[in-house]
Design a protein around this motif. Structure first.
Motif, PDB file in Angstrom:
ATOM      1  N   PRO A 125     -21.358 -16.346  16.463  1.00 11.40           N
ATOM      2  CA  PRO A 125     -20.935 -15.001  15.322  1.00 11.40           C
ATOM      3  C   PRO A 125     -19.727 -14.768  15.126  1.00 11.40           C
ATOM      4  CG  PRO A 125     -22.824 -14.793  17.277  1.00 11.40           C
ATOM      5  CD  PRO A 125     -22.125 -15.927  17.530  1.00 11.40           C
ATOM      6  N   HIS A 126     -18.620 -15.134  16.065  1.00  8.15           N
ATOM      7  CA  HIS A 126     -17.310 -14.864  15.756  1.00  8.15           C
ATOM      8  C   HIS A 126     -16.505 -15.846  15.042  1.00  8.15           C
ATOM      9  CE1 HIS A 126     -17.310 -17.005  19.569  1.00  8.15           C
ATOM     10  NE2 HIS A 126     -16.045 -17.459  19.265  1.00  8.15           N
ATOM     11  N   SER A 127     -17.143 -17.003  14.612  1.00  9.92           N
ATOM     12  CA  SER A 127     -16.577 -17.894  13.960  1.00  9.92           C
ATOM     13  C   SER A 127     -16.376 -17.895  12.579  1.00  9.92           C
ATOM     14  CB  SER A 127     -17.263 -19.425  14.071  1.00  9.92           C
ATOM     15  OG  SER A 127     -18.775 -19.176  13.568  1.00  9.92           O
ATOM     16  N   LYS A 128     -16.669 -16.928  11.946  1.00 14.75           N
ATOM     17  CA  LYS A 128     -16.573 -16.461  10.621  1.00 14.75           C
ATOM     18  C   LYS A 128     -17.368 -17.628   9.847  1.00 14.75           C
ATOM     19  CE  LYS A 128     -14.129 -12.680  10.997  1.00 14.75           C
ATOM     20  NZ  LYS A 128     -13.278 -12.279  10.679  1.00 14.75           N
ATOM     21  N   ARG A 129     -18.133 -18.282  10.039  1.00 16.86           N
ATOM     22  CA  ARG A 129     -18.832 -19.355   9.589  1.00 16.86           C
ATOM     23  C   ARG A 129     -20.220 -19.043   9.261  1.00 16.86           C
ATOM     24  NH1 ARG A 129     -13.988 -19.897   8.797  1.00 16.86           N
ATOM     25  NH2 ARG A 129     -12.864 -21.918   8.691  1.00 16.86           N
ATOM     26  N   LEU A 130     -20.756 -19.666   8.178  1.00 12.61           N
ATOM     27  CA  LEU A 130     -22.194 -19.476   7.935  1.00 12.61           C
ATOM     28  C   LEU A 130     -22.586 -20.805   7.220  1.00 12.61           C
ATOM     29  CD1 LEU A 130     -22.824 -16.209   5.986  1.00 12.61           C
ATOM     30  CD2 LEU A 130     -23.215 -16.633   8.452  1.00 12.61           C
ATOM     31  N   LYS A 131     -23.633 -21.638   8.050  1.00 10.94           N
ATOM     32  CA  LYS A 131     -24.151 -22.858   7.720  1.00 10.94           C
ATOM     33  C   LYS A 131     -25.588 -22.891   7.220  1.00 10.94           C
ATOM     34  CE  LYS A 131     -20.918 -25.702  10.551  1.00 10.94           C
ATOM     35  NZ  LYS A 131     -20.915 -26.738  11.308  1.00 10.94           N
ATOM     36  N   VAL A 132     -25.708 -23.398   6.061  1.00 10.67           N
ATOM     37  CA  VAL A 132     -27.084 -23.453   5.271  1.00 10.67           C
ATOM     38  C   VAL A 132     -27.502 -24.810   5.196  1.00 10.67           C
ATOM     39  CG1 VAL A 132     -28.591 -22.660   3.383  1.00 10.67           C
ATOM     40  CG2 VAL A 132     -26.599 -21.137   4.298  1.00 10.67           C
ATOM     41  N   LYS A 133     -28.654 -25.254   5.697  1.00 10.18           N
ATOM     42  CA  LYS A 133     -29.314 -26.507   5.658  1.00 10.18           C
ATOM     43  C   LYS A 133     -30.124 -26.584   4.201  1.00 10.18           C
ATOM     44  CE  LYS A 133     -31.742 -29.922   8.202  1.00 10.18           C
ATOM     45  NZ  LYS A 133     -32.374 -30.632   9.472  1.00 10.18           N
ATOM     46  N   LEU A 134     -29.948 -27.601   3.481  1.00  9.99           N
ATOM     47  CA  LEU A 134     -30.555 -27.559   2.006  1.00  9.99           C
ATOM     48  C   LEU A 134     -31.375 -28.833   2.098  1.00  9.99           C
ATOM     49  CD1 LEU A 134     -27.988 -25.869  -0.400  1.00  9.99           C
ATOM     50  CD2 LEU A 134     -29.746 -24.847   0.981  1.00  9.99           C
ATOM     51  N   THR A 135     -32.562 -28.778   1.442  1.00  7.46           N
ATOM     52  CA  THR A 135     -33.252 -29.951   1.336  1.00  7.46           C
ATOM     53  C   THR A 135     -33.665 -30.068  -0.024  1.00  7.46           C
ATOM     54  OG1 THR A 135     -34.278 -30.048   3.412  1.00  7.46           O
ATOM     55  CG2 THR A 135     -35.496 -31.407   1.723  1.00  7.46           C
ATOM     56  N   ILE A 136     -33.248 -30.821  -0.969  1.00  7.57           N
ATOM     57  CA  ILE A 136     -33.240 -31.092  -2.519  1.00  7.57           C
ATOM     58  C   ILE A 136     -33.899 -32.359  -2.750  1.00  7.57           C
ATOM     59  CG2 ILE A 136     -31.302 -29.639  -2.802  1.00  7.57           C
ATOM     60  CD1 ILE A 136     -29.669 -31.994  -3.425  1.00  7.57           C
ATOM     61  N   GLN A 137     -34.674 -32.544  -4.035  1.00 11.28           N
ATOM     62  CA  GLN A 137     -35.189 -33.758  -4.713  1.00 11.28           C
ATOM     63  C   GLN A 137     -34.755 -33.800  -5.817  1.00 11.28           C
ATOM     64  OE1 GLN A 137     -39.402 -33.277  -4.251  1.00 11.28           O
ATOM     65  NE2 GLN A 137     -39.423 -34.057  -2.308  1.00 11.28           N
ATOM     66  N   LYS A 138     -34.562 -35.089  -6.567  1.00 13.70           N
ATOM     67  CA  LYS A 138     -34.293 -35.253  -7.988  1.00 13.70           C
ATOM     68  C   LYS A 138     -34.678 -36.691  -8.307  1.00 13.70           C
ATOM     69  CE  LYS A 138     -30.196 -35.430 -11.034  1.00 13.70           C
ATOM     70  NZ  LYS A 138     -28.621 -35.177 -11.068  1.00 13.70           N
ATOM     71  N   GLU A 139     -34.852 -36.662  -9.800  1.00  6.53           N
ATOM     72  CA  GLU A 139     -35.466 -38.084 -10.204  1.00  6.53           C
ATOM     73  C   GLU A 139     -34.130 -38.667 -10.664  1.00  6.53           C
ATOM     74  OE1 GLU A 139     -38.325 -39.549 -14.067  1.00  6.53           O
ATOM     75  OE2 GLU A 139     -38.326 -37.552 -13.512  1.00  6.53           O
ATOM     76  N   VAL A 140     -34.310 -40.170 -10.294  1.00  8.88           N
ATOM     77  CA  VAL A 140     -33.371 -40.972 -10.390  1.00  8.88           C
ATOM     78  C   VAL A 140     -33.937 -42.446 -10.929  1.00  8.88           C
ATOM     79  CG1 VAL A 140     -31.858 -39.843  -8.735  1.00  8.88           C
ATOM     80  CG2 VAL A 140     -33.315 -41.690  -7.896  1.00  8.88           C
ATOM     81  N   MET A 141     -33.066 -43.240 -11.380  1.00  3.41           N
ATOM     82  CA  MET A 141     -33.513 -44.719 -11.807  1.00  3.41           C
ATOM     83  C   MET A 141     -35.066 -45.064 -12.009  1.00  3.41           C
ATOM     84  SD  MET A 141     -30.694 -46.655  -9.530  1.00  3.41           S
ATOM     85  CE  MET A 141     -30.860 -48.107 -10.308  1.00  3.41           C
TER      86      MET A 141
END
Length: 524
Positions: A125-141
């Motif tokens: 809590p005192h680290s002044k950092r927030l980490k957000v884990k994202l899962t994304i998808q995209k159409e390729v090739m």
């Protein structure tokens, strides 16, 4: 002969085996097999790109363009986060509101991909950092869909919001409420201070300044000042006036900047004051005697007639229609000793008399000043303190017989109707009461000059009033003082005290691991 018999059977078996081989060949053609990756040669299931996932990720990064480190502004004073373009919102750590705020910071890059999942990764809590884990998808090739998981770091940067900036400036205000009372005692202000603390009416103030005859409340908006004025009208008898001063204007946009001032005047009557009512007002209150004692000031002035125990309530509008003043200064209170006391049982009431107090007892007493014990001069009076007084008790009162009363209503009264002495309250040992007082009150944070001895005496008078009057205590938050040992509700002299059941625990929220620590760390 045997050869001729077996030849048809062998022929049919060959036909069946041939058909079975054809069927297996057809089924093999319908089921796709594995192919080799065109980059690394690893067997894979066929896909539109004909490339394995590892090679595809090495060639294509669908998170490209999405920033991996973003800054978030946080105000340490009010514990709020900045939401563009100009909004500050309150969010708890790892809450849905904070997650939505973080996602809006990267809204434009996320619009090019499909967001599957998002969640917080635990950080100190005192680290002044927030980490957000994202899962994304995209159409390729060639239509292949690639899914990728990555973490975005948010750096919490301190920034003071506009509201807190104005509060720290202390000179910026748009509205001020000036509360005044033209009296020499501050009992009403002490009572009003506790009401403001109980209902949290001080939270929107920029600054509270104490002057010699009142308080000034400064606000950043006119609406907050109007709310304060409405609160004062409901809690104390008063009247108010409003004015405003033009600071600046823009003729092109037709906007004006005003500073508003609200003047609130509280009635100049305090508890334990002796007043002389106007004849018309006394008649309208049930033919009361004009000389009365103020026993309480809340949303109205509560009066009692010490000769008949008749009580009446006067609101603010009635007072300003028929104004009256206090006859004596609080410093004119003198100490008397009770020589003789008797209870009045049967009292003849005149026609049209008002309500009689059930909490008081009418008594006839002979008293003598403690400063005149070497003489035989005594005073006779009626009092509403008959249930408290016994011979030998000390009592405080006003000596009207030897006092210069400069009041227009008293000057018009018959001298026989003006009592020689008006007793106010029983006197106890103040030093002992202070030593045994195991409770305390909170105070408003305000700018004031040094408290002199007279202010301290008046504050002690207010604390004693709280102990003696249960009706006032109901509107005040009283906190237990753990430094004073617990004793009985009444001492040896019978002085009233506040019971533990009426006290609140003065809680101080400490740091823990449930999020409160994080909020406190943010303020460092």
């Amino acid at each position: 002969m045997w050869t001729n018999d077996l030849s048809p059977t062998i022929h049919s078996l060959k036909i069946r085996a041939y058909r079975k081989m054809e069927y297996m060949a057809e089924s093999t053609d319908r089921t796709p097999g594995h192919i080799l990756c065109c980059e690394c040669g690893v067997p894979i299931s066929p896909n539109p790109a004909n490339i394995c996932v590892a090679c595809l990720r090495s060639k294509v990064d669908i998170s490209q363009g999405i920033p991996k480190q973003v800054s978030v502004s946080f105000c340490k004073q009010c514990q709020r986060y900045f939401q563009p373009p100009g909004t500050w919102i309150q969010c708890a750590l790892e809450s849905r509101e904070l997650l939505a705020l973080c996602l809006k910071k990267i809204k434009a890059p996320l619009s090019k991909v499909r967001l599957v999942d998002a969640g917080f990764v635990w950080t100190e809590p005192h680290s002044k950092r927030l980490k957000v884990k994202l899962t994304i998808q995209k159409e390729v090739m060639n239509g292949a869909i690639l899914q990728q998981v990555f973490v975005v770091d948010y750096v919490v940067q301190p920034q003071m919001c506009g509201d807190c900036h104005r509060v720290e400036a202390k000179d910026f205000w748009k509205a001020v409420v000036q509360v005044r009372q033209k009296t020499l005692h501050k009992k009403t202000f002490y009572y009003l201070e506790q009401l403001i603390l109980k209902y949290g009416m001080h939270q929107n103030t920029l600054r509270i300044k104490e002057i010699h005859d009142g308080l000034d409340f400064y606000y950043s908006s006119k609406q907050h000042a109007q709310k304060m004025v409405e609160f004062l009208q409901c809690t104390v008898p008063c009247r108010n006036k409003a004015s405003q001063r033009l600071i600046s204007q823009d003729i092109h946009s037709n906007t004006y900047n005003y500073k508003s001032t609200f003047s609130v005047e509280i009635v100049p009557i305090c508890k334990d004051n002796v007043v002389c009512l106007p004849p018309k007002l006394a008649q309208s209150l049930g033919n009361m005697n004009q000389i009365c004692v103020c026993i309480r000031v809340t949303s109205a002035i509560h009066l009692i007639d010490p000769n008949t125990l008749q009580v009446a309530d006067i609101d603010g509008s009635t007072f300003w229609s028929h104004p009256f003043n206090s006859l004596c200064h609080p410093k004119q209170l003198e100490e008397f000793i009770v020589m003789e006391c008797s209870i009045v049982r049967d009292l003849k009431r005149s026609a049209g008399a008002g309500m009689i107090s059930k909490k008081h007892t009418l008594g006839e007493v002979w008293v003598q000043k403690t400063s005149e014990m070497n003489t035989d001069k005594q005073y006779f009076c009626r009092t509403h303190l008959g249930h408290l007084l016994n011979p030998g008790d000390l009592v405080l009162g006003f000596d009207l017989a030897n006092c210069n009363l400069n009041d227009e209503h008293v000057n018009k009264m018959n001298s026989d109707r003006v009592p020689d002495v008006v007793l106010i309250k029983k006197n106890y040992d103040r030093t002992k009461r202070q030593r045994r007082r195991n409770w305390k009150l909170k105070e408003l944070a305000r700018d004031r000059e040094n408290m002199d001895t007279d202010d301290e005496r008046q504050y002690q008078d207010f604390l004693e009033d709280l102990e003696e009057d249960e009706a006032i205590r109901k509107n005040v938050n009283i906190y237990r003082d753990s430094t004073i040992p617990v004793e009985s509700d009444t001492d040896d002299e019978g002085a009233p005290r506040i019971s533990l059941a009426e006290m609140l625990e003065d809680l101080h929220i400490s740091q823990d691991a449930t999020g409160e620590e994080g909020e406190s760390m943010m303020t460092q």
